[in-house]
Design a protein around this motif. Structure first.
Motif, PDB file in Angstrom:
ATOM      1  N   ASP A 164      34.854  -7.757 -56.231  1.00  0.00           N
ATOM      2  CA  ASP A 164      34.150  -7.390 -57.465  1.00  0.00           C
ATOM      3  C   ASP A 164      32.654  -7.177 -57.289  1.00  0.00           C
ATOM      4  OD1 ASP A 164      33.755 -10.075 -56.967  1.00  0.00           O
ATOM      5  OD2 ASP A 164      33.632 -10.624 -59.083  1.00  0.00           O
ATOM      6  N   GLU A 165      32.200  -6.990 -56.056  1.00  0.00           N
ATOM      7  CA  GLU A 165      30.799  -6.668 -55.806  1.00  0.00           C
ATOM      8  C   GLU A 165      30.715  -5.300 -55.126  1.00  0.00           C
ATOM      9  OE1 GLU A 165      28.731  -8.637 -57.048  1.00  0.00           O
ATOM     10  OE2 GLU A 165      29.527 -10.671 -56.998  1.00  0.00           O
ATOM     11  N   THR A 166      29.950  -4.402 -55.707  1.00  0.00           N
ATOM     12  CA  THR A 166      29.699  -3.111 -55.081  1.00  0.00           C
ATOM     13  C   THR A 166      28.385  -3.233 -54.323  1.00  0.00           C
ATOM     14  OG1 THR A 166      30.633  -2.104 -57.082  1.00  0.00           O
ATOM     15  CG2 THR A 166      29.609  -0.630 -55.477  1.00  0.00           C
ATOM     16  N   ALA A 167      28.414  -2.971 -53.016  1.00  0.00           N
ATOM     17  CA  ALA A 167      27.221  -3.223 -52.215  1.00  0.00           C
ATOM     18  C   ALA A 167      26.998  -2.133 -51.181  1.00  0.00           C
ATOM     19  CB  ALA A 167      27.319  -4.579 -51.520  1.00  0.00           C
ATOM     20  N   VAL A 168      25.716  -1.851 -50.924  1.00  0.00           N
ATOM     21  CA  VAL A 168      25.278  -0.871 -49.938  1.00  0.00           C
ATOM     22  C   VAL A 168      24.155  -1.509 -49.133  1.00  0.00           C
ATOM     23  CG1 VAL A 168      24.176   1.381 -49.600  1.00  0.00           C
ATOM     24  CG2 VAL A 168      25.907   1.093 -51.391  1.00  0.00           C
ATOM     25  N   ALA A 169      24.100  -1.241 -47.836  1.00  0.00           N
ATOM     26  CA  ALA A 169      23.016  -1.770 -47.004  1.00  0.00           C
ATOM     27  C   ALA A 169      22.708  -0.788 -45.883  1.00  0.00           C
ATOM     28  CB  ALA A 169      23.390  -3.128 -46.414  1.00  0.00           C
ATOM     29  N   LEU A 170      21.466  -0.846 -45.398  1.00  0.00           N
ATOM     30  CA  LEU A 170      21.031  -0.082 -44.232  1.00  0.00           C
ATOM     31  C   LEU A 170      20.479  -1.057 -43.210  1.00  0.00           C
ATOM     32  CD1 LEU A 170      19.363   2.917 -46.052  1.00  0.00           C
ATOM     33  CD2 LEU A 170      21.146   3.138 -44.311  1.00  0.00           C
ATOM     34  N   PHE A 171      20.989  -0.969 -41.986  1.00  0.00           N
ATOM     35  CA  PHE A 171      20.598  -1.903 -40.930  1.00  0.00           C
ATOM     36  C   PHE A 171      20.134  -1.153 -39.695  1.00  0.00           C
ATOM     37  CE2 PHE A 171      21.859  -4.062 -36.977  1.00  0.00           C
ATOM     38  CZ  PHE A 171      21.093  -5.220 -37.076  1.00  0.00           C
ATOM     39  N   SER A 172      18.987  -1.595 -39.163  1.00  0.00           N
ATOM     40  CA  SER A 172      18.454  -1.052 -37.927  1.00  0.00           C
ATOM     41  C   SER A 172      18.465  -2.141 -36.862  1.00  0.00           C
ATOM     42  CB  SER A 172      17.019  -0.564 -38.135  1.00  0.00           C
ATOM     43  OG  SER A 172      16.372  -0.359 -36.889  1.00  0.00           O
ATOM     44  N   PRO A 173      19.107  -1.922 -35.715  1.00  0.00           N
ATOM     45  CA  PRO A 173      19.108  -2.937 -34.662  1.00  0.00           C
ATOM     46  C   PRO A 173      17.709  -3.333 -34.213  1.00  0.00           C
ATOM     47  CG  PRO A 173      20.761  -1.256 -34.205  1.00  0.00           C
ATOM     48  CD  PRO A 173      19.943  -0.766 -35.365  1.00  0.00           C
ATOM     49  N   GLU A 174      16.764  -2.402 -34.276  1.00  0.00           N
ATOM     50  CA  GLU A 174      15.411  -2.684 -33.818  1.00  0.00           C
ATOM     51  C   GLU A 174      14.576  -3.435 -34.850  1.00  0.00           C
ATOM     52  OE1 GLU A 174      16.729   0.402 -33.819  1.00  0.00           O
ATOM     53  OE2 GLU A 174      17.269   0.446 -31.680  1.00  0.00           O
ATOM     54  N   ARG A 175      14.914  -3.291 -36.154  1.00  0.00           N
ATOM     55  CA  ARG A 175      14.076  -3.888 -37.202  1.00  0.00           C
ATOM     56  C   ARG A 175      14.829  -4.842 -38.115  1.00  0.00           C
ATOM     57  NH1 ARG A 175      13.026   1.484 -37.632  1.00  0.00           N
ATOM     58  NH2 ARG A 175      13.908   1.575 -39.726  1.00  0.00           N
ATOM     59  N   GLY A 176      16.139  -4.743 -38.151  1.00  0.00           N
ATOM     60  CA  GLY A 176      16.928  -5.584 -39.047  1.00  0.00           C
ATOM     61  C   GLY A 176      17.330  -4.826 -40.299  1.00  0.00           C
ATOM     62  N   LEU A 177      17.569  -5.561 -41.376  1.00  0.00           N
ATOM     63  CA  LEU A 177      18.011  -4.943 -42.620  1.00  0.00           C
ATOM     64  C   LEU A 177      16.853  -4.183 -43.265  1.00  0.00           C
ATOM     65  CD1 LEU A 177      20.233  -7.822 -44.030  1.00  0.00           C
ATOM     66  CD2 LEU A 177      21.005  -5.510 -43.449  1.00  0.00           C
ATOM     67  N   ALA A 178      17.054  -2.879 -43.412  1.00  0.00           N
ATOM     68  CA  ALA A 178      16.019  -2.043 -44.018  1.00  0.00           C
ATOM     69  C   ALA A 178      16.118  -2.050 -45.535  1.00  0.00           C
ATOM     70  CB  ALA A 178      16.143  -0.612 -43.499  1.00  0.00           C
ATOM     71  N   SER A 217      26.716  -6.517 -59.307  1.00  0.00           N
ATOM     72  CA  SER A 217      27.680  -7.592 -59.532  1.00  0.00           C
ATOM     73  C   SER A 217      28.516  -7.327 -60.785  1.00  0.00           C
ATOM     74  CB  SER A 217      26.951  -8.929 -59.679  1.00  0.00           C
ATOM     75  OG  SER A 217      27.852  -9.954 -60.021  1.00  0.00           O
ATOM     76  N   GLN A 218      29.778  -7.742 -60.724  1.00  0.00           N
ATOM     77  CA  GLN A 218      30.682  -7.605 -61.862  1.00  0.00           C
ATOM     78  C   GLN A 218      31.055  -8.959 -62.467  1.00  0.00           C
ATOM     79  OE1 GLN A 218      34.162  -5.243 -60.894  1.00  0.00           O
ATOM     80  NE2 GLN A 218      33.031  -3.955 -59.461  1.00  0.00           N
ATOM     81  N   VAL A 219      30.339 -10.010 -62.111  1.00  0.00           N
ATOM     82  CA  VAL A 219      30.708 -11.352 -62.555  1.00  0.00           C
ATOM     83  C   VAL A 219      30.809 -11.435 -64.071  1.00  0.00           C
ATOM     84  CG1 VAL A 219      29.927 -13.748 -62.702  1.00  0.00           C
ATOM     85  CG2 VAL A 219      29.824 -12.541 -60.525  1.00  0.00           C
ATOM     86  N   ALA A 220      29.828 -10.918 -64.771  1.00  0.00           N
ATOM     87  CA  ALA A 220      29.836 -10.992 -66.230  1.00  0.00           C
ATOM     88  C   ALA A 220      31.035 -10.246 -66.819  1.00  0.00           C
ATOM     89  CB  ALA A 220      28.535 -10.426 -66.788  1.00  0.00           C
ATOM     90  N   THR A 221      31.395  -9.124 -66.190  1.00  0.00           N
ATOM     91  CA  THR A 221      32.529  -8.336 -66.674  1.00  0.00           C
ATOM     92  C   THR A 221      33.832  -9.108 -66.553  1.00  0.00           C
ATOM     93  OG1 THR A 221      31.429  -6.271 -66.058  1.00  0.00           O
ATOM     94  CG2 THR A 221      33.820  -6.192 -66.356  1.00  0.00           C
ATOM     95  N   HIS A 222      34.053  -9.752 -65.404  1.00  0.00           N
ATOM     96  CA  HIS A 222      35.327 -10.437 -65.172  1.00  0.00           C
ATOM     97  C   HIS A 222      35.359 -11.836 -65.771  1.00  0.00           C
ATOM     98  CE1 HIS A 222      36.852  -7.256 -62.576  1.00  0.00           C
ATOM     99  NE2 HIS A 222      35.639  -7.194 -62.038  1.00  0.00           N
ATOM    100  N   ALA A 223      34.192 -12.401 -66.070  1.00  0.00           N
ATOM    101  CA  ALA A 223      34.157 -13.749 -66.672  1.00  0.00           C
ATOM    102  C   ALA A 223      34.915 -13.769 -67.997  1.00  0.00           C
ATOM    103  CB  ALA A 223      32.717 -14.193 -66.872  1.00  0.00           C
ATOM    104  N   ARG A 224      34.911 -12.654 -68.710  1.00  0.00           N
ATOM    105  CA  ARG A 224      35.616 -12.582 -70.000  1.00  0.00           C
ATOM    106  C   ARG A 224      37.116 -12.701 -69.827  1.00  0.00           C
ATOM    107  NH1 ARG A 224      31.746  -8.321 -70.719  1.00  0.00           N
ATOM    108  NH2 ARG A 224      33.359  -6.748 -70.285  1.00  0.00           N
ATOM    109  N   HIS A 225      37.597 -12.411 -68.611  1.00  0.00           N
ATOM    110  CA  HIS A 225      39.040 -12.458 -68.347  1.00  0.00           C
ATOM    111  C   HIS A 225      39.436 -13.708 -67.560  1.00  0.00           C
ATOM    112  CE1 HIS A 225      39.324  -8.268 -69.721  1.00  0.00           C
ATOM    113  NE2 HIS A 225      38.216  -8.056 -69.017  1.00  0.00           N
ATOM    114  N   GLY A 226      38.465 -14.537 -67.202  1.00  0.00           N
ATOM    115  CA  GLY A 226      38.763 -15.757 -66.456  1.00  0.00           C
ATOM    116  C   GLY A 226      39.035 -15.533 -64.985  1.00  0.00           C
ATOM    117  N   GLY A 227      38.748 -14.347 -64.461  1.00  0.00           N
ATOM    118  CA  GLY A 227      38.982 -14.030 -63.059  1.00  0.00           C
ATOM    119  C   GLY A 227      38.914 -12.534 -62.845  1.00  0.00           C
ATOM    120  N   VAL A 228      39.034 -12.114 -61.588  1.00  0.00           N
ATOM    121  CA  VAL A 228      38.887 -10.694 -61.249  1.00  0.00           C
ATOM    122  C   VAL A 228      40.140  -9.912 -61.619  1.00  0.00           C
ATOM    123  CG1 VAL A 228      38.494  -9.035 -59.400  1.00  0.00           C
ATOM    124  CG2 VAL A 228      37.299 -11.236 -59.379  1.00  0.00           C
TER     125      VAL A 228
END
Length: 344
Positions: free
Chosen positions: A10-24, A30-41
């Motif tokens: 339930d998490e949509t995530a994007v990242a860019l990583f450079s071996p020379e510099r780390g996480l760019a 997050s969908q926590v609030a959306t699924h909390a109404r249903h008691g789970g995902v």
């Protein structure tokens, strides 16, 4: 640079990583609030939200960092919820074709394995390989909503699973326990918060598999024990003793995790140079404190994942695509060969 996508639950995530510099850069919705109404995902609802969220996240990543240096796209291809994984894989394949770069599928649990080493890389990106050699062999504990397992990384960076749960995972036990207590979703953080005002020795709950030589975990009996306890108490009594119930229940989960991890350290005969902790439940304050103390006692480095990398995130997927030899062997795949929903 590696462009990574994560959509296993339930998490949509994007990242860019450079071996020379780390996480760019890292971007997450997050969908926590959306699924909390249903008691789970709810899987279909989660997939719909991924479809809605990927485009704006990718637009932000392109605007803030850019894709010109991307040489590979990495995507979570299992385990997870099938409709959610399918959307992530489709998006990764489209990006791979648009950017004319290969696509590699990364196992979600391997992402958790390597998330414990992200802070090590951040300290000295160019010296990471040398520092990693000093930290191997490595013993790690993954504790998330759907998985609880002990694993090792040897000097060749090969992963071996030592033990897993026989039934419910620790995070699942915490979530279901919170639901029984009427706390809501997500349960683990709510139990942790409520427990701070309670006594951990107020109630006696089972600790799972008790055999001294058995590294396996079991949490279904703990959940059943809580249900029987609540049934014997009235609503007013449960409300009155809620902090004590939460503290005692959480302690039973943490005791089992720490005991089995300590047993694995002992069975290793002093070979391990580091102890890792990752997964969503790794944010539990008591679990972190006790494993840190055990690592200090054993004179091994303690490597907990950073809070932002304990849950589902794309940073760990990007890092695993670079650091894990099994992922790097597949770096020239042009498409991900189907969904792998099981295994590590």
């Amino acid at each position: 640079m590696i462009l990574a996508l994560e959509s296993s639950c339930d998490e949509t995530a994007v990242a860019l990583f450079s071996p020379e510099r780390g996480l760019a850069g890292e971007w997450i919705s997050s969908q926590v609030a959306t699924h909390a109404r249903h008691g789970g995902v709810v899987p279909d609802l989660a997939a719909r939200e991924h479809l809605r969220n990927f485009a704006p996240l990718l637009q932000r990543a392109q605007a803030e960092v850019g894709f010109a240096a991307v040489t590979r796209v990495a995507v979570t291809h299992g385990p997870g919820l099938a409709p959610c994984l399918a959307l992530g894989v489709a998006a990764a394949q489209a990006l791979g074709r648009a950017l004319h770069v290969p696509v590699v599928g990364v196992n979600h649990l391997r992402g958790h394995v390597w998330s414990a080493f992200l802070p090590v890389h951040a300290e000295n990106p160019t010296g990471f390989s040398a520092r990693l050699d000093e930290l191997l062999p490595h013993l790690g504990l993954i504790v998330s909503g759907g998985n609880t397992l002990l694993f090792t990384l040897d000097r060749a960076r090969r992963l071996q699973v030592l033990a897993a749960t026989r039934d419910d995972a620790a995070g699942e036990a915490l979530d279901k326990g919170a639901k029984l207590l009427g706390l809501g979703y997500p349960g683990g953080p709510l139990i942790d918060q409520a427990s701070r005002a309670g006594r951990a020795d107020a109630f006696d709950f089972p600790r799972g598999i008790g055999a001294r030589s058995d590294l396996g975990f079991s949490f279904s009996g703990l959940k059943t024990s809580l249900r029987y306890r609540i049934e014997k108490m009235g609503l007013a009594e449960v409300a009155r003793d809620l902090p004590d119930l939460c503290a005692s229940y959480q302690k039973a989960v943490v005791d089992a995790l720490v005991r089995k991890t300590g047993l694995a350290l002992e069975q290793g005969g002093g070979q391990y140079r580091s102890l890792g902790l990752s997964g969503g439940v790794a944010n539990n304050r008591r679990l972190r404190e006790r494993l840190a103390a055990r690592a200090q006692r054993e004179r091994v480095a303690f490597l907990p994942s950073r809070p932002e990398h304990t849950g589902d995130n794309a940073g760990m997927i990007a890092f695993a695509a670079w650091a894990d030899p099994d992922c790097r062997l597949a770096e020239f795949l042009q498409v991900v060969p189907g969904l792998a929903l099981e295994g590590t």
